[in-house]
Motif scaffolding. Structure first.
Motif, PDB file in Angstrom:
ATOM      1  N   PHE A   1       0.450  -0.663  -7.168  1.00 34.23           N
ATOM      2  CA  PHE A   1       1.727  -1.202  -6.709  1.00 34.23           C
ATOM      3  C   PHE A   1       2.461  -1.903  -7.848  1.00 34.23           C
ATOM      4  CE2 PHE A   1       3.839  -5.146  -5.243  1.00 34.23           C
ATOM      5  CZ  PHE A   1       4.914  -4.588  -4.574  1.00 34.23           C
ATOM      6  N   TYR A   2       1.748  -2.712  -8.614  1.00 36.69           N
ATOM      7  CA  TYR A   2       2.333  -3.486  -9.707  1.00 36.69           C
ATOM      8  C   TYR A   2       3.010  -2.575 -10.728  1.00 36.69           C
ATOM      9  CZ  TYR A   2       2.448  -7.093 -13.392  1.00 36.69           C
ATOM     10  OH  TYR A   2       2.838  -7.995 -14.358  1.00 36.69           O
ATOM     11  N   PHE A   3       2.341  -1.495 -11.087  1.00 37.45           N
ATOM     12  CA  PHE A   3       2.921  -0.594 -12.073  1.00 37.45           C
ATOM     13  C   PHE A   3       4.032   0.255 -11.478  1.00 37.45           C
ATOM     14  CE2 PHE A   3      -1.247  -1.522 -14.036  1.00 37.45           C
ATOM     15  CZ  PHE A   3      -0.748  -2.144 -15.177  1.00 37.45           C
ATOM     16  N   GLU A   4       3.966   0.518 -10.189  1.00 34.50           N
ATOM     17  CA  GLU A   4       5.075   1.190  -9.521  1.00 34.50           C
ATOM     18  C   GLU A   4       6.314   0.284  -9.538  1.00 34.50           C
ATOM     19  OE1 GLU A   4       7.629   3.643  -7.653  1.00 34.50           O
ATOM     20  OE2 GLU A   4       5.680   4.167  -8.506  1.00 34.50           O
TER      21      GLU A   4
ATOM     22  N   LYS B   1       0.831  -1.215   0.000  1.00 28.84           N
ATOM     23  CA  LYS B   1       0.000   0.000   0.000  1.00 28.84           C
ATOM     24  C   LYS B   1       0.859   1.257   0.000  1.00 28.84           C
ATOM     25  CE  LYS B   1      -3.816   2.181   2.517  1.00 28.84           C
ATOM     26  NZ  LYS B   1      -4.658   2.285   1.332  1.00 28.84           N
ATOM     27  N   VAL B   2       1.892   1.279   0.833  1.00 26.27           N
ATOM     28  CA  VAL B   2       2.751   2.463   0.932  1.00 26.27           C
ATOM     29  C   VAL B   2       3.507   2.691  -0.381  1.00 26.27           C
ATOM     30  CG1 VAL B   2       4.768   3.449   2.089  1.00 26.27           C
ATOM     31  CG2 VAL B   2       2.971   2.342   3.439  1.00 26.27           C
ATOM     32  N   PHE B   3       4.031   1.620  -0.967  1.00 32.15           N
ATOM     33  CA  PHE B   3       4.739   1.761  -2.244  1.00 32.15           C
ATOM     34  C   PHE B   3       3.795   2.268  -3.335  1.00 32.15           C
ATOM     35  CE2 PHE B   3       7.839  -1.702  -0.770  1.00 32.15           C
ATOM     36  CZ  PHE B   3       8.819  -0.784  -0.448  1.00 32.15           C
ATOM     37  N   SER B   4       2.555   1.791  -3.313  1.00 33.11           N
ATOM     38  CA  SER B   4       1.596   2.210  -4.344  1.00 33.11           C
ATOM     39  C   SER B   4       1.233   3.684  -4.194  1.00 33.11           C
ATOM     40  CB  SER B   4       0.329   1.345  -4.280  1.00 33.11           C
ATOM     41  OG  SER B   4      -0.451   1.647  -3.137  1.00 33.11           O
ATOM     42  N   GLU B   5       1.265   4.201  -2.951  1.00 33.09           N
ATOM     43  CA  GLU B   5       0.879   5.587  -2.703  1.00 33.09           C
ATOM     44  C   GLU B   5       2.045   6.559  -2.835  1.00 33.09           C
ATOM     45  OE1 GLU B   5      -0.765   5.382   1.204  1.00 33.09           O
ATOM     46  OE2 GLU B   5      -2.730   4.664   0.517  1.00 33.09           O
TER      47      GLU B   5
ATOM     48  N   GLU C   1       6.388 -10.503  -5.423  1.00 36.05           N
ATOM     49  CA  GLU C   1       6.271 -11.937  -5.695  1.00 36.05           C
ATOM     50  C   GLU C   1       4.977 -12.514  -5.121  1.00 36.05           C
ATOM     51  OE1 GLU C   1       8.770 -16.080  -4.793  1.00 36.05           O
ATOM     52  OE2 GLU C   1       9.682 -14.129  -4.413  1.00 36.05           O
ATOM     53  N   ILE C   2       4.702 -12.215  -3.870  1.00 38.73           N
ATOM     54  CA  ILE C   2       3.533 -12.784  -3.197  1.00 38.73           C
ATOM     55  C   ILE C   2       2.230 -12.227  -3.762  1.00 38.73           C
ATOM     56  CG2 ILE C   2       2.282 -12.832  -1.001  1.00 38.73           C
ATOM     57  CD1 ILE C   2       4.980 -13.119   0.399  1.00 38.73           C
ATOM     58  N   SER C   3       2.147 -10.917  -3.956  1.00 35.46           N
ATOM     59  CA  SER C   3       0.898 -10.318  -4.441  1.00 35.46           C
ATOM     60  C   SER C   3       0.592 -10.736  -5.873  1.00 35.46           C
ATOM     61  CB  SER C   3       0.955  -8.793  -4.324  1.00 35.46           C
ATOM     62  OG  SER C   3       1.983  -8.247  -5.139  1.00 35.46           O
ATOM     63  N   SER C   4       1.602 -10.840  -6.715  1.00 32.65           N
ATOM     64  CA  SER C   4       1.384 -11.262  -8.103  1.00 32.65           C
ATOM     65  C   SER C   4       0.855 -12.689  -8.155  1.00 32.65           C
ATOM     66  CB  SER C   4       2.686 -11.165  -8.902  1.00 32.65           C
ATOM     67  OG  SER C   4       3.122  -9.837  -9.005  1.00 32.65           O
ATOM     68  N   GLU C   5       1.453 -13.551  -7.350  1.00 28.87           N
ATOM     69  CA  GLU C   5       0.996 -14.941  -7.314  1.00 28.87           C
ATOM     70  C   GLU C   5      -0.431 -15.019  -6.767  1.00 28.87           C
ATOM     71  OE1 GLU C   5       2.416 -19.303  -5.576  1.00 28.87           O
ATOM     72  OE2 GLU C   5       3.305 -17.472  -4.791  1.00 28.87           O
TER      73      GLU C   5
END
Length: 202
Positions: free
Chosen positions: A105-108, A20-24, A62-66
């Motif tokens: 987050f993914y695009f970040e 969440k923090v990385f995405s923001e 890795e975890i969120s993509s899976e």
């Protein structure tokens, strides 16, 4: 609660908060202190589980993509191209609601991967895994006669579908109002069917 279970939950909390923090804030601007503050834990706790920000970002990616890939592809079901396409679209929409921070987050992380070799490697592996999982779903459906695609086209179709889903994810991040545009989803269905039904076999 067992000690191992408690460790697992704290690790998961830190990963989810980091996502969440990385995405923001963006990968470059976010700090371990930001993540600890948002998770309401001591600043030393993230560094207890992860060596540095880079390792934490890679683990979150890795975890969120899976998680997203398996959640969507496990929902794919049906006995016809129409049912399979419908199940994918419904699952994609459900997961966009369930995990609203994932695509930002993914695009970040994609952006960060242009500057960071380790993140680039993890991002490519995550993308490869998504494509390969999609290929497996398509091959299974093809072998059962549920879709009429040629075996030699499966890899290209998988790449096309993954790129389409990622592109749609980016679009919906920028234009969230499109999520309720049912006409767009109808067009999306037609595009899916054009791929899953090989008219040259008729």
């Amino acid at each position: 609660m067992s000690r191992s279970k408690a460790r697992e939950e704290k690790s998961r909390l830190i990963i989810n908060t980091a996502l969440k923090v990385f995405s923001e804030k963006g990968y470059d601007n976010a700090t371990i202190a930001d993540i600890a503050k948002s998770a309401k834990v001591s600043m030393g706790l993230p560094l207890y589980y992860f060596t540095n920000k880079e390792e934490l970002a890679c683990e979150a990616l890795e975890i969120s993509s899976e998680q997203i890939t398996l959640s969507i592809l496990n929902d794919i079901a049906g006995n016809s191209p129409e049912e399979i396409a419908t199940s994918f679209i419904n699952s994609f929409r459900k997961n966009m609601n369930r995990y609203p921070d994932f695509y930002p987050f993914y695009f970040e992380m994609w952006s960060a991967s242009r500057r960071n070799k380790k993140i680039k490697k993890v991002f490519k592996t995550a993308l490869d895994n998504t494509i390969n999982t999609t290929k497996s779903v398509l091959i299974n459906a093809q072998e059962k006669g549920l879709i009429t695609v040629r075996v030699e086209d499966v890899e290209s179709i998988a790449v096309s579908l993954v790129s389409k889903a990622d592109g749609l994810g980016l679009l919906l991040v920028q234009y969230p109002e499109l999520f309720e545009n049912e006409n767009m989803w109808k067009i999306d269905m037609k595009m899916w069917l054009s791929v899953l039904q090989d008219r040259t076999k008729d």
